[in-house]
Scaffold this motif. Structure first.
Motif: not given
Length: 945
Positions: A323-327, A824-842
């Motif tokens: 995806y980053l290649q595409f960007q 796994n990948t959700f620690w570093q491999g996803v991008d949910f900008p703006h309203h797509l992520l408002e609460n992060l729970i560890i």
């Protein structure tokens, strides 16, 4: 369906999606379309005579109070039935709206509507095969259709009507050959949707003047393809005449006007340019630049390299994902090309299996198989071939693992191409590799770089190298050098190929090639070599079992025994089996040569085979490729020198019955820094490393050791973020009663995690990502939330329970509000900008498992250096991963949200203070019990509204 047809484009809102559960319609909207014009619109609320669930009220805005004043369906049925009769029913997901509406008619005494019905979702999927989403909202954005109120029937129906007009126009624009092929393969489409293609094809056949192909298309051996520009040798561009813009003011003149000037981005650009601009006066050094999210990192390295790189000395940019290649290729570089005084010539390179093999696709186009989805995918590919210039199957966003047909049409490499085959000149892989020879920027992902570094070794002078998402690069190097092989699977692969050759229940290779003496002879030779490989593999398995398992002390795990093989013992085993190994390698080389000859001979005689034959031929070659991959892996583990053995860690696992057939050999690279320096880095100029989170702390040696960088010789820069974390976020460290028996995988702790997730969400439903350290913990937490009844009324996605990371990420984006439990990948491999992520729970701190044999070997090395592996390896890695996880929340200046850390070890353990001190963020920290944190969270979000 013709110009006189009236389409009734309908959308209904309902109390729920299950017709059998006594759900009801609550709103009906219809747009009548005739002759490509919207001629009439009609919308009406419907009293469902039942309570509308809260989530439906939130989604549609239709309240129970409002609907109480509306007419019931039986009061409206006559008008609706008359409106729809004699039309063609259209909906975005027609298999929901049409049956639901018919059920409502039947419920009040009307017969089912006996009219044709078509679906705009599947029409869009075929005609627009490269889109990543077919939600009405996303299609409206793509076509610039105004769609102000998604999930209200009137707005949805109007948007769908406008979409329908566009899609009907696109069907008319399809090449007649492509349209005829779609009709011939007969894809299974909902209701009467296929009739749209059938009638367009019929109209083409009746036309007096046959449609000719536009100039941008060409007909090649039975397929319509998009023409691609010829690859010309690129003259050396006089970049020396274009002066690099050193100041912010100079950069502002050439950068797009919509981009704000950023101080830290400017620093990054100048650092990179100065490092390479004058190698005689200032030899380049390895450079490490930590560039926080939001400063414009991609532009920060693309601009200086645009002035440095040429076709003779390109820059290889390695990113973490395709995806980053595409960007980079489709956003960053085109933006620069609009403003720079010269053009950047760029290309994306991927592994061979990312590309379509046109010859295979053409030969299998009309061959039926057992999959219901194959004809649909074939129709998508036919349309895609009229659009793509890359042949990159990733453009189709297919789940390749669940799409067997795609396996059959994947490219196997240029070595297997025959210059005499019909698509040789149009082969996409060849074309992209040729483009790379004239490119200034070659964009790859980390896996490609690690597997194909040799192709850059040949370039003179050495190319530049930019590693983006550095934190994932070393991990990718480790993963790509990890092998897990059950030798019995080799025997299974050989048996599959022998069955392909000789099976009696369906077409076999011997029957297919029976009339060709050369092919028959090659098949005989191959069978002899395969039987030899089978016998040698059996002998090697027995030898390894005797030498590594018998009489040895094994470590017992829950599901198997395992044993770490000491390096000196591995050397002895390799020497003891050298004769067997060399015989096996010889057979492997012979089978490789035979397969190439067999492939060439089949290509030369392609006209003598029917399409059905090719299905058997390609299955045969697929099985051979699987066998070769596995045999290559085995030989890489056991056929090696002492130096290589010292660079790897090897361990074996076997089931509790110690059955020889369950023996599995595992191997991983022990010192990635030695591997990277010896192979990857040596092919390039000193590399530039960048990423949003690279360092675990100021002083830590961890990342330097991992990457093999001499800290004293490198240029290191940590840029500042231009976010305002004190205003954008809150970090809550949730306290709890001290528990001497605390464990993050205990039932008691996961029960508390489940309760806290529910409490956080119920204080205000928002897009919530919960990060765990294992899929097992996710599954158990989800079951606890299920038992409490929470999942029955809230949308919760759990990785491993509801599918892969890719699948549930898409669902998470398209269902708001929702909760996603990930690892796994959700620690570093996803991008949910703006309203797509408002609460992060560890939920759990991201520590590696110390009992893993690979980690066990690494820890042994650290102890031999008189170091504590927890502090030299485990803690820095966990800190880095926690920084990456927290980085999921704020992706732009406008983002805001909260982070909850439920794992108490940040507060109760001494190392927790070390982690907190090195998080490098200015987010205000609140410590307290869950209720205290929730009160503060409510105030924080209220301040943002």
């Amino acid at each position: 369906m013709n110009s006189k047809t009236t389409y009734a484009v309908v959308d209904i809102e309902t109390t729920g999606t299950d017709i059998a559960a006594d759900n009801r319609a609550i709103q009906f909207s219809c747009c009548l379309v005739s002759n490509n014009q919207i001629t009439e619109t009609y919308v009406v609320d419907i009293n469902p005579q039942c309570v509308v669930p809260n989530r439906i009220v939130q989604l549609t805005g239709l309240t129970n109070e409002r609907l109480q004043h509306a007419k019931t369906f039986d009061q409206l049925a006559a008008k609706l039935y008359a409106l729809l009769s004699g039309t063609v029913f259209v909906a975005h997901n027609v298999n929901f709206d049409f049956p639901f509406l018919n059920a409502e008619f039947q419920r009040v005494g009307y017969p089912e509507l006996q009219i044709e019905a078509i679906d705009t979702v599947t029409l869009s999927q075929i005609l627009l095969p490269t889109l990543s989403s077919y939600r009405l909202q996303d299609l409206s954005t793509y076509f610039n259709i105004r769609h102000d109120h998604p999930h209200t029937a009137d707005s949805d129906a109007l948007a769908t009507a406008k979409l329908l007009i566009i899609l009907l126009g696109q069907i008319k624009e399809l090449p007649a050959i492509t349209l005829r092929q779609i009709v011939t393969i007969n894809p299974p489409l909902p209701q009467d949707t296929l009739k749209v293609f059938l009638e367009a094809n019929e109209a083409n056949q009746k036309a007096v003047h046959q449609q000719s192909l536009p100039e941008y298309l060409e007909f090649v051996s039975g397929l319509v393809l998009r023409r691609r520009p010829n690859i010309e040798p690129v003259p050396e561009q006089p970049k020396t005449l274009a002066q690099y813009p050193k100041t912010k003011k100079a950069k502002a003149k050439i950068l797009p006007k919509q981009l704000e000037s950023r101080l830290e981005q400017n620093k990054m650009m100048n650092l990179i340019y100065r490092n390479y601009a004058d190698p005689k006066a200032h030899p380049a050094k390895i450079m490490v630049v930590e560039a926080p999210t939001g400063i414009g990192k991609s532009l920060g390295y693309c601009l200086p390299f645009a002035y440095l790189a040429t076709a003779k000395k390109p820059v290889v940019i390695s990113t973490a994902t395709t995806y980053l290649q595409f960007q980079l290729q489709n956003q960053t570089i085109p933006m620069l090309n609009e403003e720079l005084p010269f053009k950047i010539n760029s290309v994306i390179l991927k592994g061979t299996r990312h590309y379509i093999d046109l010859d295979k696709f053409r030969n299998l186009l009309f061959v039926p198989d057992n999959s219901h989805q194959t004809p649909f995918i074939k129709a998508q590919i036919l349309v895609w071939l009229t659009k793509t210039t890359t042949g990159d199957l990733d453009e189709l966003h297919l789940n390749v693992e669940q799409t067997p047909f795609v396996w059959k049409i994947q490219h196997t490499g240029v070595n297997w191409l025959d210059p005499n085959e019909p698509f040789y000149q149009d082969d996409f892989l060849r074309y992209n590799l040729k483009r790379a020879e004239t490119a200034d920027f070659i964009i790859v992902n980390h896996s490609y770089l690690i597997r194909n570094w040799q192709q850059f070794k040949k370039t003179t002078p050495k190319p530049y190298l930019l590693i983006d998402e550095t934190q994932q690069f070393a991990e990718t190097a480790i993963k790509n050098n990890q092998v897990k092989l059950n030798p019995l699977s080799l025997i299974t692969s050989i048996n599959k190929i022998l069955a392909n050759l000789n099976q009696s229940h369906e077409a076999n290779i011997r029957e297919i090639v029976a009339n060709n003496a050369i092919l028959s002879n090659l098949a005989d030779q191959l069978e002899t070599r395969l039987n030899a490989a089978k016998a040698l593999t059996h002998a090697l398995i027995s030898a390894l079992f005797d030498q590594l398992i018998k009489g040895k002390k094994l470590h017992q795990n829950a599901a198997f025994f395992e044993r770490l093989i000491p390096i000196n013992e591995m050397k002895k085993v390799t020497r003891a089996n050298s004769k067997l190994i060399q015989q096996l390698r010889s057979v492997n080389d012979q089978t490789d040569r035979l397969l190439v000859k067999l492939n060439q001979e089949i290509d030369h005689n392609a006209d003598s085979f029917i399409n059905q034959d090719f299905l058997g031929i390609y299955t045969f070659f697929e099985n051979n490729h699987d066998f070769n991959d596995q045999l290559r892996q085995l030989l890489e583990m056991v056929d090696t020198d002492d130096q290589s053995i010292e660079q790897h860690v090897t361990w074996i696992t076997i089931n509790h019955a110690k059955d020889v057939n369950s023996l599995t050999i595992n191997q991983g690279i022990l010192k990635p820094k030695d591997y990277l320096n010896a192979y990857i880095y040596s092919a390039f100029e000193p590399a530039t490393f960048t990423g949003a989170t690279i360092f675990s702390s100021k002083r830590s040696q961890f990342i330097y050791d991992l990457l093999g960088i001499d800290r004293q010789e490198a240029i290191v820069k940590r840029l500042k973020s231009d976010f305002n974390p004190s205003e954008q976020a809150r970090l809550y460290l949730v306290t709890s009663q001290a528990d001497p028996k605390f464990a993050t995988n205990s039932d008691a702790y996961l029960q508390r995690v489940a309760e806290n997730i529910e409490a956080i969400y119920e204080k205000g439903p928002r897009q919530t990502l919960v990060l765990f350290n294992s899929l097992n913990a996710i599954e158990r937490t989800y079951r606890l939330m299920q038992e409490s009844g929470f999942t029955a009324t809230h949308f919760v996605l759990a990785q491993g329970v509801h599918g892969t990371a890719t699948k549930i990420s898409k669902q998470f984006i398209h269902h708001e509000p929702a909760i996603l439990l990930g690892a796994n990948t959700f620690w570093q491999g996803v991008d949910f900008p703006h309203h797509l992520l408002e609460n992060l729970i560890i939920a759990q701190l991201p520590f590696d498992t110390p009992v893993d044999p690979y980690n066990h070997a690494l820890y042994s090395i650290e102890r031999s250096k008189n170091k504590n592996p927890f502090y030299s390896l485990t803690l820095p890695k966990a800190t880095l991963r926690l920084r990456q996880g927290m980085g999921r929340l704020l992706r732009t200046k406008d983002d805001y949200g909260t982070v909850f850390v439920l794992d108490p070890r940040l507060l109760t353990k001494q190392y927790g203070k070390t982690i907190l001190a090195n998080l490098r963020n200015d987010i205000p920290v609140v410590k307290g019990e869950i209720n205290e944190c929730l009160e503060d969270m409510v105030k924080f979000f209220e301040s943002k509204t």
